[in-house]
Design a protein around this motif. Structure first.
Motif, PDB file in Angstrom:
ATOM      1  N   ASP A 191     -88.745  -1.949  13.921  1.00 32.56           N
ATOM      2  CA  ASP A 191     -89.985  -2.482  14.511  1.00 32.56           C
ATOM      3  C   ASP A 191     -90.137  -3.972  14.231  1.00 32.56           C
ATOM      4  O   ASP A 191     -91.228  -4.470  13.911  1.00 32.56           O
ATOM      5  CB  ASP A 191     -91.203  -1.720  13.977  1.00 32.56           C
ATOM      6  CG  ASP A 191     -91.195  -0.245  14.387  1.00 32.56           C
ATOM      7  OD1 ASP A 191     -90.666   0.060  15.481  1.00 32.56           O
ATOM      8  OD2 ASP A 191     -91.695   0.585  13.605  1.00 32.56           O
ATOM      9  N   GLY A 192     -89.027  -4.697  14.326  1.00 29.09           N
ATOM     10  CA  GLY A 192     -89.058  -6.140  14.143  1.00 29.09           C
ATOM     11  C   GLY A 192     -89.058  -6.613  12.714  1.00 29.09           C
ATOM     12  O   GLY A 192     -89.019  -7.826  12.461  1.00 29.09           O
ATOM     13  N   GLU A 193     -89.053  -5.690  11.747  1.00 36.62           N
ATOM     14  CA  GLU A 193     -89.054  -6.073  10.330  1.00 36.62           C
ATOM     15  C   GLU A 193     -87.665  -5.862   9.731  1.00 36.62           C
ATOM     16  O   GLU A 193     -87.136  -4.744   9.761  1.00 36.62           O
ATOM     17  CB  GLU A 193     -90.060  -5.245   9.535  1.00 36.62           C
ATOM     18  CG  GLU A 193     -90.052  -5.586   8.049  1.00 36.62           C
ATOM     19  CD  GLU A 193     -90.867  -4.616   7.208  1.00 36.62           C
ATOM     20  OE1 GLU A 193     -90.929  -4.820   5.976  1.00 36.62           O
ATOM     21  OE2 GLU A 193     -91.426  -3.651   7.768  1.00 36.62           O
ATOM     22  N   PRO A 194     -87.041  -6.898   9.149  1.00 35.09           N
ATOM     23  CA  PRO A 194     -85.751  -6.708   8.471  1.00 35.09           C
ATOM     24  C   PRO A 194     -85.900  -5.781   7.269  1.00 35.09           C
ATOM     25  O   PRO A 194     -86.823  -5.933   6.455  1.00 35.09           O
ATOM     26  CB  PRO A 194     -85.376  -8.130   8.030  1.00 35.09           C
ATOM     27  CG  PRO A 194     -86.126  -9.029   8.962  1.00 35.09           C
ATOM     28  CD  PRO A 194     -87.427  -8.315   9.210  1.00 35.09           C
ATOM     29  N   VAL A 195     -85.008  -4.799   7.176  1.00 35.57           N
ATOM     30  CA  VAL A 195     -85.076  -3.829   6.078  1.00 35.57           C
ATOM     31  C   VAL A 195     -83.773  -3.752   5.290  1.00 35.57           C
ATOM     32  O   VAL A 195     -83.721  -3.090   4.248  1.00 35.57           O
ATOM     33  CB  VAL A 195     -85.446  -2.422   6.599  1.00 35.57           C
ATOM     34  CG1 VAL A 195     -86.852  -2.423   7.187  1.00 35.57           C
ATOM     35  CG2 VAL A 195     -84.424  -1.942   7.643  1.00 35.57           C
ATOM     36  N   ALA A 196     -82.702  -4.407   5.750  1.00 34.62           N
ATOM     37  CA  ALA A 196     -81.424  -4.379   5.034  1.00 34.62           C
ATOM     38  C   ALA A 196     -80.561  -5.541   5.519  1.00 34.62           C
ATOM     39  O   ALA A 196     -80.748  -6.060   6.621  1.00 34.62           O
ATOM     40  CB  ALA A 196     -80.696  -3.048   5.247  1.00 34.62           C
ATOM     41  N   LEU A 197     -79.623  -5.902   4.670  1.00 36.00           N
ATOM     42  CA  LEU A 197     -78.750  -7.055   4.918  1.00 36.00           C
ATOM     43  C   LEU A 197     -77.315  -6.703   4.563  1.00 36.00           C
ATOM     44  O   LEU A 197     -77.056  -5.994   3.588  1.00 36.00           O
ATOM     45  CB  LEU A 197     -79.205  -8.231   4.041  1.00 36.00           C
ATOM     46  CG  LEU A 197     -78.257  -9.436   3.914  1.00 36.00           C
ATOM     47  CD1 LEU A 197     -78.318 -10.281   5.180  1.00 36.00           C
ATOM     48  CD2 LEU A 197     -78.634 -10.294   2.696  1.00 36.00           C
ATOM     49  N   ALA A 198     -76.382  -7.205   5.345  1.00 37.74           N
ATOM     50  CA  ALA A 198     -74.968  -7.136   4.973  1.00 37.74           C
ATOM     51  C   ALA A 198     -74.295  -8.431   5.416  1.00 37.74           C
ATOM     52  O   ALA A 198     -74.595  -8.958   6.496  1.00 37.74           O
ATOM     53  CB  ALA A 198     -74.272  -5.940   5.619  1.00 37.74           C
ATOM     54  N   GLY A 199     -73.424  -8.936   4.576  1.00 40.49           N
ATOM     55  CA  GLY A 199     -72.688 -10.145   4.907  1.00 40.49           C
ATOM     56  C   GLY A 199     -71.195  -9.892   4.877  1.00 40.49           C
ATOM     57  O   GLY A 199     -70.736  -8.818   4.479  1.00 40.49           O
ATOM     58  N   ARG A 200     -70.454 -10.885   5.292  1.00 38.08           N
ATOM     59  CA  ARG A 200     -69.005 -10.813   5.203  1.00 38.08           C
ATOM     60  C   ARG A 200     -68.461 -12.222   5.000  1.00 38.08           C
ATOM     61  O   ARG A 200     -69.154 -13.217   5.243  1.00 38.08           O
ATOM     62  CB  ARG A 200     -68.393 -10.181   6.462  1.00 38.08           C
ATOM     63  CG  ARG A 200     -68.600 -10.970   7.740  1.00 38.08           C
ATOM     64  CD  ARG A 200     -67.936 -10.285   8.922  1.00 38.08           C
ATOM     65  NE  ARG A 200     -68.110 -11.021  10.164  1.00 38.08           N
ATOM     66  CZ  ARG A 200     -67.307 -12.000  10.587  1.00 38.08           C
ATOM     67  NH1 ARG A 200     -66.264 -12.376   9.847  1.00 38.08           N
ATOM     68  NH2 ARG A 200     -67.528 -12.612  11.732  1.00 38.08           N
ATOM     69  N   THR A 201     -67.237 -12.293   4.533  1.00 37.64           N
ATOM     70  CA  THR A 201     -66.590 -13.581   4.349  1.00 37.64           C
ATOM     71  C   THR A 201     -66.041 -14.064   5.685  1.00 37.64           C
ATOM     72  O   THR A 201     -65.762 -13.260   6.577  1.00 37.64           O
ATOM     73  CB  THR A 201     -65.436 -13.469   3.343  1.00 37.64           C
ATOM     74  OG1 THR A 201     -64.455 -12.546   3.851  1.00 37.64           O
ATOM     75  CG2 THR A 201     -65.929 -12.975   1.992  1.00 37.64           C
ATOM     76  N   PRO A 202     -65.868 -15.372   5.852  1.00 33.97           N
ATOM     77  CA  PRO A 202     -65.211 -15.861   7.072  1.00 33.97           C
ATOM     78  C   PRO A 202     -63.801 -15.274   7.182  1.00 33.97           C
ATOM     79  O   PRO A 202     -63.143 -15.023   6.172  1.00 33.97           O
ATOM     80  CB  PRO A 202     -65.164 -17.378   6.857  1.00 33.97           C
ATOM     81  CG  PRO A 202     -66.255 -17.666   5.877  1.00 33.97           C
ATOM     82  CD  PRO A 202     -66.310 -16.474   4.979  1.00 33.97           C
ATOM     83  N   ALA A 203     -63.363 -15.054   8.384  1.00 31.32           N
ATOM     84  CA  ALA A 203     -62.033 -14.476   8.596  1.00 31.32           C
ATOM     85  C   ALA A 203     -60.951 -15.433   8.116  1.00 31.32           C
ATOM     86  O   ALA A 203     -60.991 -16.626   8.408  1.00 31.32           O
ATOM     87  CB  ALA A 203     -61.832 -14.144  10.061  1.00 31.32           C
ATOM     88  N   LEU A 204     -60.005 -14.886   7.349  1.00 33.94           N
ATOM     89  CA  LEU A 204     -58.855 -15.642   6.865  1.00 33.94           C
ATOM     90  C   LEU A 204     -57.612 -14.795   7.073  1.00 33.94           C
ATOM     91  O   LEU A 204     -57.550 -13.662   6.594  1.00 33.94           O
ATOM     92  CB  LEU A 204     -58.993 -15.977   5.370  1.00 33.94           C
ATOM     93  CG  LEU A 204     -60.068 -16.989   4.973  1.00 33.94           C
ATOM     94  CD1 LEU A 204     -60.238 -16.986   3.455  1.00 33.94           C
ATOM     95  CD2 LEU A 204     -59.684 -18.386   5.457  1.00 33.94           C
ATOM     96  N   ASP A 205     -56.646 -15.338   7.794  1.00 34.35           N
ATOM     97  CA  ASP A 205     -55.388 -14.616   8.015  1.00 34.35           C
ATOM     98  C   ASP A 205     -55.628 -13.213   8.556  1.00 34.35           C
ATOM     99  O   ASP A 205     -54.965 -12.254   8.152  1.00 34.35           O
ATOM    100  CB  ASP A 205     -54.581 -14.555   6.714  1.00 34.35           C
ATOM    101  CG  ASP A 205     -54.219 -15.938   6.197  1.00 34.35           C
ATOM    102  OD1 ASP A 205     -53.362 -16.587   6.806  1.00 34.35           O
ATOM    103  OD2 ASP A 205     -54.821 -16.372   5.193  1.00 34.35           O
ATOM    104  N   GLY A 206     -56.607 -13.085   9.459  1.00 32.94           N
ATOM    105  CA  GLY A 206     -56.882 -11.802  10.081  1.00 32.94           C
ATOM    106  C   GLY A 206     -57.639 -10.828   9.222  1.00 32.94           C
ATOM    107  O   GLY A 206     -57.733  -9.637   9.552  1.00 32.94           O
ATOM    108  N   MET A 207     -58.217 -11.287   8.100  1.00 29.65           N
ATOM    109  CA  MET A 207     -58.908 -10.406   7.159  1.00 29.65           C
ATOM    110  C   MET A 207     -60.301 -10.950   6.862  1.00 29.65           C
ATOM    111  O   MET A 207     -60.505 -12.158   6.771  1.00 29.65           O
ATOM    112  CB  MET A 207     -58.090 -10.309   5.862  1.00 29.65           C
ATOM    113  CG  MET A 207     -58.740  -9.505   4.729  1.00 29.65           C
ATOM    114  SD  MET A 207     -59.886 -10.492   3.696  1.00 29.65           S
ATOM    115  CE  MET A 207     -58.813 -11.786   3.110  1.00 29.65           C
TER     116      MET A 207
END
Length: 283
Positions: A191-207
């Motif tokens: 309903d427009g409210e953030p309830v969780a977060l996930a991040g990732r690293t920038p891609a390096l060598d396809g990973m």
């Protein structure tokens, strides 16, 4: 006589050990990420002390380490003998710990204790997972995913601080800000409210590596963590990334079960062993 070559020169390290690290981007995800940060943000991205690097064997190295002194020594897959040899040739300064596969970590810690008269103890045990086929959570919780933007900066940084307080830490603030700017964080909203977060690293060598999965306490146990992890994994796949990995705390069966349920499979375990001065007391 040691077969370790040690340097403070990032270029020399990459020239010698880069092929070893890139031959197994999955197991060496941490090493490649740290290298990317040092290359992009400078040698003091993780703290004021100068980093050290090294490789074992030649002309084709079979093991390597990175050490940004405010963090544990980060060792690749290595034999016990190589790990002990490293502990015996590193400059004797204040090492906070070692991060390696269990046997090598134990071997290094034993040699380091004998050489420096320090105490050691297991801080954390991590399991590395790689994504196979992404499986959407079932049942899917209410809500939708969206990429976090600069307008979300205050919330994202606050949640990263909260994540760091509950875990082994997070990326330095400038690094996190750069990842936010490049679209590496995903929010799950209800309903427009953030309830969780996930991040990732920038891609390096396809990973890329999923990191900083965080749900505020008021929103936990509703499936949002699994949903946002699947969403950030999908966002990485959509960019053409070949390998997506993540680490879990072995002692947390809930997170291990969640990640396996959406398609992640175990690869290897790593142990972080901490060191402290031998004053007869464990911290």
């Amino acid at each position: 006589m040691s077969d370790w070559q040690i340097t403070g020169d990032l270029d020399a390290f990459e020239a010698a050990a880069g092929p070893l690290l890139r031959a197994d981007t999955i197991r060496n995800t941490n090493h490649l990420t740290v290298l990317g940060v040092l290359r992009g943000s400078g040698p003091h991205a993780f703290g004021p002390a100068d980093p050290l690097f090294g490789w074992f064997g030649g002309p084709e190295p079979v093991a390597a380490f990175l050490w940004t002194p405010d963090l544990p020594i980060l060792l690749t897959t290595a034999t016990d003998d190589a790990a002990r040899a490293l502990a015996n040739v590193l400059p004797i300064t204040t090492a906070t710990g070692v991060n390696a596969e269990p046997s090598a970590a134990t071997a290094f810690a034993g040699a380091w204790r004998a050489r420096t008269d320090t105490m050691s103890w297991r801080l954390e045990e991590h399991r590395l997972y790689r994504l196979g086929d992404l499986v959407p959570p079932n049942p899917m919780p209410p809500g939708t995913a969206r990429v976090a933007t600069s307008a979300d900066s205050a919330r994202v940084m606050d949640w990263l601080d909260a994540f760091a307080a509950e875990s082994s830490g997070s990326a330095p603030r400038p690094v996190a800000e750069a990842r936010l700017a490049s679209g590496c964080f995903v929010l799950w909203e209800v309903d427009g409210e953030p309830v969780a977060l996930a991040g990732r690293t920038p891609a390096l060598d396809g990973m890329t590596r999923v990191a900083n999965v965080y749900t505020p306490p008021a929103h936990r146990r509703r499936g949002y963590g699994a949903a946002v992890t699947a969403a950030v994994s999908r966002s990485a796949l959509d960019t053409g990334v070949r390998d997506i990995v993540l680490f879990t705390d072995v002692a947390n069966p809930t997170s291990n079960g969640i990640y396996q349920s959406i398609g992640y499979h175990p690869v290897t375990d790593r142990v972080i062993i901490g060191f402290t001065e031998n004053d007869g007391r464990r911290p």
